[in-house]
Every structure is written in C-alpha cells, then in structure tokens.
Design a protein around this motif. Sequence first.
Motif, short mmCIF file in Angstrom:
data_model
loop_
_atom_site.label_atom_id
_atom_site.label_comp_id
_atom_site.label_asym_id
_atom_site.label_seq_id
_atom_site.Cartn_x
_atom_site.Cartn_y
_atom_site.Cartn_z
N PRO A 115 -30.29 51.83 26.08
CA PRO A 115 -31.55 51.83 26.84
C PRO A 115 -31.69 53.14 27.63
CG PRO A 115 -29.93 50.43 27.93
CD PRO A 115 -29.30 50.91 26.67
N LEU A 116 -32.82 53.79 27.46
CA LEU A 116 -33.07 55.07 28.13
C LEU A 116 -34.31 54.97 29.01
CD1 LEU A 116 -32.51 57.47 25.10
CD2 LEU A 116 -30.93 57.05 27.00
N LEU A 117 -34.34 55.81 30.02
CA LEU A 117 -35.46 55.85 30.96
C LEU A 117 -35.92 57.30 31.08
CD1 LEU A 117 -36.64 53.44 32.56
CD2 LEU A 117 -35.43 54.31 34.58
N LEU A 118 -37.21 57.51 30.94
CA LEU A 118 -37.78 58.84 31.13
C LEU A 118 -38.63 58.79 32.39
CD1 LEU A 118 -37.73 61.61 29.73
CD2 LEU A 118 -39.84 60.97 28.57
N SER A 119 -38.18 59.49 33.42
CA SER A 119 -38.88 59.47 34.71
C SER A 119 -39.81 60.67 34.82
CB SER A 119 -37.86 59.50 35.85
OG SER A 119 -38.51 59.64 37.10
N ILE A 120 -41.07 60.43 35.13
CA ILE A 120 -42.04 61.49 35.35
C ILE A 120 -42.43 61.46 36.82
CG2 ILE A 120 -44.32 62.42 34.77
CD1 ILE A 120 -42.51 60.13 32.37
N GLU A 121 -42.04 62.49 37.55
CA GLU A 121 -42.30 62.56 38.99
C GLU A 121 -43.39 63.58 39.24
OE1 GLU A 121 -38.53 63.41 40.77
OE2 GLU A 121 -37.61 61.53 40.07
N ILE A 122 -44.53 63.10 39.71
CA ILE A 122 -45.71 63.95 39.91
C ILE A 122 -45.79 64.28 41.40
CG2 ILE A 122 -48.22 64.08 39.60
CD1 ILE A 122 -47.80 61.83 37.44
N MET A 123 -45.11 65.35 41.81
CA MET A 123 -44.93 65.66 43.23
C MET A 123 -45.10 67.15 43.51
SD MET A 123 -41.70 63.18 44.05
CE MET A 123 -41.86 61.40 43.91
N GLY A 124 -46.18 67.74 43.03
CA GLY A 124 -46.45 69.15 43.30
C GLY A 124 -45.34 70.04 42.76
N ARG A 125 -44.83 70.94 43.59
CA ARG A 125 -43.79 71.86 43.12
C ARG A 125 -42.45 71.17 42.91
NH1 ARG A 125 -40.90 74.62 47.45
NH2 ARG A 125 -41.45 73.77 49.50
N TYR A 126 -42.32 69.94 43.36
CA TYR A 126 -41.10 69.17 43.13
C TYR A 126 -41.21 68.27 41.89
CZ TYR A 126 -40.19 70.59 47.94
OH TYR A 126 -39.99 71.33 49.07
N SER A 127 -42.29 68.42 41.13
CA SER A 127 -42.49 67.59 39.94
C SER A 127 -41.37 67.82 38.93
CB SER A 127 -43.84 67.93 39.28
OG SER A 127 -44.90 67.67 40.18
N ASN A 128 -41.06 66.76 38.17
CA ASN A 128 -39.96 66.86 37.21
C ASN A 128 -40.11 65.81 36.13
OD1 ASN A 128 -37.54 67.87 36.13
ND2 ASN A 128 -36.59 68.01 38.15
N VAL A 129 -39.43 66.05 35.01
CA VAL A 129 -39.30 65.06 33.93
C VAL A 129 -37.81 64.88 33.70
CG1 VAL A 129 -39.85 64.47 31.55
CG2 VAL A 129 -41.49 65.79 32.91
N ILE A 130 -37.32 63.64 33.81
CA ILE A 130 -35.88 63.39 33.82
C ILE A 130 -35.54 62.32 32.79
CG2 ILE A 130 -33.90 62.76 35.28
CD1 ILE A 130 -35.84 63.34 37.70
N LEU A 131 -34.58 62.62 31.92
CA LEU A 131 -34.09 61.64 30.94
C LEU A 131 -32.82 61.00 31.50
CD1 LEU A 131 -34.40 60.34 28.14
CD2 LEU A 131 -32.96 62.19 27.23
N ILE A 132 -32.80 59.64 31.53
CA ILE A 132 -31.72 58.92 32.21
C ILE A 132 -31.11 57.89 31.27
CG2 ILE A 132 -31.14 57.49 34.23
CD1 ILE A 132 -33.99 58.52 35.32
N ASN A 133 -29.78 57.83 31.26
CA ASN A 133 -29.06 56.74 30.60
C ASN A 133 -29.15 55.54 31.53
OD1 ASN A 133 -27.02 54.86 29.84
ND2 ASN A 133 -25.93 56.47 28.73
N GLN A 134 -29.94 54.55 31.12
CA GLN A 134 -30.25 53.44 32.02
C GLN A 134 -29.01 52.59 32.32
OE1 GLN A 134 -33.70 51.40 30.73
NE2 GLN A 134 -33.98 50.24 32.61
N THR A 135 -28.07 52.50 31.39
CA THR A 135 -26.88 51.69 31.59
C THR A 135 -25.96 52.30 32.64
OG1 THR A 135 -26.99 50.97 29.29
CG2 THR A 135 -24.91 50.60 30.46
N GLU A 136 -25.72 53.60 32.52
CA GLU A 136 -24.79 54.28 33.42
C GLU A 136 -25.47 54.91 34.62
OE1 GLU A 136 -22.81 57.10 31.01
OE2 GLU A 136 -21.82 55.60 29.72
#
Length: 565
Positions: A115-136
């Motif tokens: 199971p994977l999680l892709l986090s999209i953080e819409i926060m101006g200059r701190y915005s990011n796209v993060i791929l996460i191993n949901q189990t660990e």
Amino acid sequence: MPFDGLFTRAMIFELEEKVVGGRVTKISQPFPNEVILTIRAKRQNHALLLSAHPNYARIQITSIPYTNPPVPTNFTMTLRKYLENAKLTGIKQLDNDRVAYLSFATRNELGDELPLLLSIEIMGRYSNVILINQTEKKILDTIKHIGPSQNRFRTLLPGATYMAPPKQDLLDPYVDSSQIYKKLERQFPSREILAKQIQNSYQGIALEHALYLADCLHDTGDITVNWEKALLQIENPSPMIVNGKKDFFTFFKYDDELVKQVAKSLGELLDNFYQNKATSDRVQQQGAQLFHIVKLNLQKNRKKLKKLEETLEFTQKADSFRVKGELLTTYLYKIKRGMTEIELPNYYDNEKLIKINLSNQISPSKNAQKYFKKYQKLKNAVEYVTGQLKITKNELNYLEEVETQLELAEPQDLPDIKLELQQEGYLKPQKKNKSGKLRKNKPGQPAKYISSDGTKISVGKNNLQNDQLTLKTAQKKDIWLHAKNIHGSHVIIHSNSPSNQTLLEAAQLAAYYSKARSSSNVPVDYVEVKNIRKPNGAKPGFVIYEGQQTIYVTPSIDEIADLKV
C-alpha cells in the motif's frame, strides 16, 4: 488565490467520481515541480496534474498537453517503479487543510501487497509531492528534498519517517460549526469582521470564500441552514472565475454580474485560470538564458547605434575641413610659420571672413594638408558608418523580433529559439554527438487552427517555423498574413480563395501572435505567398512582399481558442 481547504475538498469530491478505481498507465514530469499521472478509469484516460509550484500549486485533471522530457528525473523514475499499473483506491483530505492523500494498491517484486500513499501538499513555497510506504510510514521520495538544515522539525528525504504537516489550532467547518454560531448569538457583525471571525475560527478558508460565507450568514433565515447549505456546494460545484480586486476561481455560486467566466468542471476551471500565468512563468524560468542573451545583445546594439549616429552627425563637418584646406592653399602667401590662427575671406560664402586654427609647429602647406586629411578621413567614415548603421538596425530589428517571440512563447517553443540563436552565433553551438557531428534538430511544427468554415490555418511560433512555413510548406496560391510593421508570426491560410470570415479569423491570429496582442484595431497585411521573397543573407524570419492588402482586427483570446485544433 483561494485554492484553500474548501476548494481542495471540492476538487477531491470531483476526482473521486472520475479517477478513483482507475489504474496508473503513464507517469511524466514535464516541469521540475509538476508531475502528471495518466489514470485509466471508466474507459477514459485522465491526466492528473500534481503541482508543487510555489505560486500555482494544485491538484486537478488537466486537458492541456505537455511534452514529456527525454531524460526522466530521479523522482519520475521512483514513481514509475512503484506506481505504474497501481490502482488508485481512494483520495482523502487532511482535516480541512490543503493536503490530499492518494492511496494506491500495488505489489512489490515478491508479489506481496504494497500500500502506497502519495501526499500532495498545497502550501505555497512549501508545497510538495511525497511518495510514502504506507506500511512502514517511510518516505520513498519527494519532488522537493527538505533536509534537516532547511527544516529541523520535518525532514522530507528518502528513507525518513513521514510526518504530516503541523496541525493548526482551528476547527474543521465540516465537523464543528458551533464556534461561529456562538459568536453570532452574541452579535451580528459587519461582513468584513464576520469574514475575519470565520478565518480565525475555521481551518482552510481563504478570504474570498470567508466573505462569501459571511454573505450567506447575513442572509435572512436560519443561520445553521445557510451555513451548511453553502458548505455543501462542494457536492454540486459551480466552477467560475469571479471579478474582484483580483480575479479568483471558486466553486461557490456567485451572482451573474460578478462572474467573468464559467467552466464545466473544476479541472477545466483551473486550466482556464492558470494556463497563461503558469505558461508565462515556465517560459521565464526555462528561457532565462535566452532572455538574458537577447537582452544583453539588444543593449549592446542600442549603444552601438547611438555612437554610430553621433559619429555620422560629426561627419557632416567634413565639407568645412575641405573648405578650410582650399582657403589655406589659395592664400598660402599670407600665412607665416608660427601663426596659431588666421582669418581669410571665404569665397564660398560671399567673401565672409572665416577663422582657421593653425599649428605653429608645421609649415603653412602642411597645415593645409592636415585639413585635407581630416576631410578625407571623415568622407571615408561616412560610407563605413552608413553601412554599420544599416547592419546595426537590422540586428536590432531581428533581436526585437526574437524578444517578441520569447514573450509570446510556450515552453515547447524554446528549443527552436535556442537552436536559432546558436545558428546565428549568439549562443555556443550545440554539442556534437559521439561521431563528432552536430545533431540535426528539426524545427517544431507550427500551431494549427481550423477556421469556422473548415479551412486550415497555420501559425509559425518562431523564426525557424516562419521560414519553413512560408518558404517551403505553403503553396504559391496560399494566403500569407502578418501584422503590419509589427513584430509577429507568419500566418498561412491553406486556400487560394478563403472566405471573408476565414480571412478575418486568420488576421486575428496574426494580430494575437504579435507585439500588438493586447491592442485593438491592429492592421494586418495579407498577400499571396508567391509575392513573398527573402533577400539574400537576410536574418531568419525576415521577408519582403508587395501587392498586399490590409485588414484591421481586434484579437480575442476566446474566439482564437475556438479555432484551435
């Protein structure tokens, strides 16, 4: 811009209907801060744009075509490794914040569920796209790496433990509405004060949306009903761009007199809103070197032109030196060695006396020769300076044309402009391949349009495309158009007898793709291609023509958009 928590929730609601349950078929990263996942769902392909741009961060389904770069980034390779053919099982929001979590189901190399999680953080200059191993709860990779030196409390690097963004001490409007009700029981403040109270009490509400909610609460009737009815518009949004101090996009329904543009979906809305802004920004970033080179050469040639004009003005004194030399030769007997000046009658000007400076170190005859030499030098300079003036003016005209093309360019047009500047010697030549030969890069294809009566129209977006289109692709009987005496694109109507409507639409394209894009009543010349000629040695894109007619048009982005293929 109000891509706030409310808009994020509305967007997630739209995405749940369209892409949840689909599979990832393609992954690309056309720009450093933006990723596109092509998701096949319900027998349709959807391009899901995930942007961590500091000014235009967002998540949406886009219909704008993007070019996949030839060399994928490390982040792209990580996403392809883990997400290709993965199933999108759900999308959730973090409270009412601008954070969206995309859940994917896939399997690892051993066939175990991953199971994977892709986090999209819409926060101006701190915005990011993060791929996460949901189990660990481990980060696999991020589009922007944030190390401990940049943020001691939240490290975003491959292998680090994922931590959600810090929780705000505010209420979720979809969970707890009591705070605003209590305040309204005590007072009924002004619209602006109420909007500020809403922002201070509830999470993820931009000022524009807070003002809208304040208006809803000011309406007569039950406060609770008005508040909840407004918030539930996420389920049936009204995508529109609204006129304000600054235009903004929203999913709330505003009165018609405030609406600037409406869209069928939130994705289409963001495409309309961001396309020009984001495109201009990308061109500025990716074409920074090209802008710098063109600007530098423009400055250099403008200084050169000024000096040449001053020199040419000075050469107008050449005849006065000739006259003085002739007068000294005529009246040589009156001049004594050691004199520093003498007044002689000027037989070219009714015998008026003219003062002539002399050198007391040389003989009278050498003084006369000195003036003849000055005359000859300036006379020779006139021819040279006149030639240099012509070259410099042509150079300036060419560079201003390239500058206009950069201002009107889209990211995919930049390689052609770079290649042209390399060919013209403004940039270092392109690298040779392993066999020692230069790579032959072909110019991109001109933009294609279809007139309202079905006639094909082509538009060159840069000088290489202009030359290719006008001098090689177009037929002799086709119609060529260009903004009159204005830097701009070549436009070709692929017909020898276009209708008046097609001619008008093509003229609008010529005006739109020119320096006069924002002007009205723009003159556009049109003529058959057989009357176009390129002088020998002329710069790319430069042609001359005769027998033209002129039409006046006002470019309209909406009408032009309807013609795009």
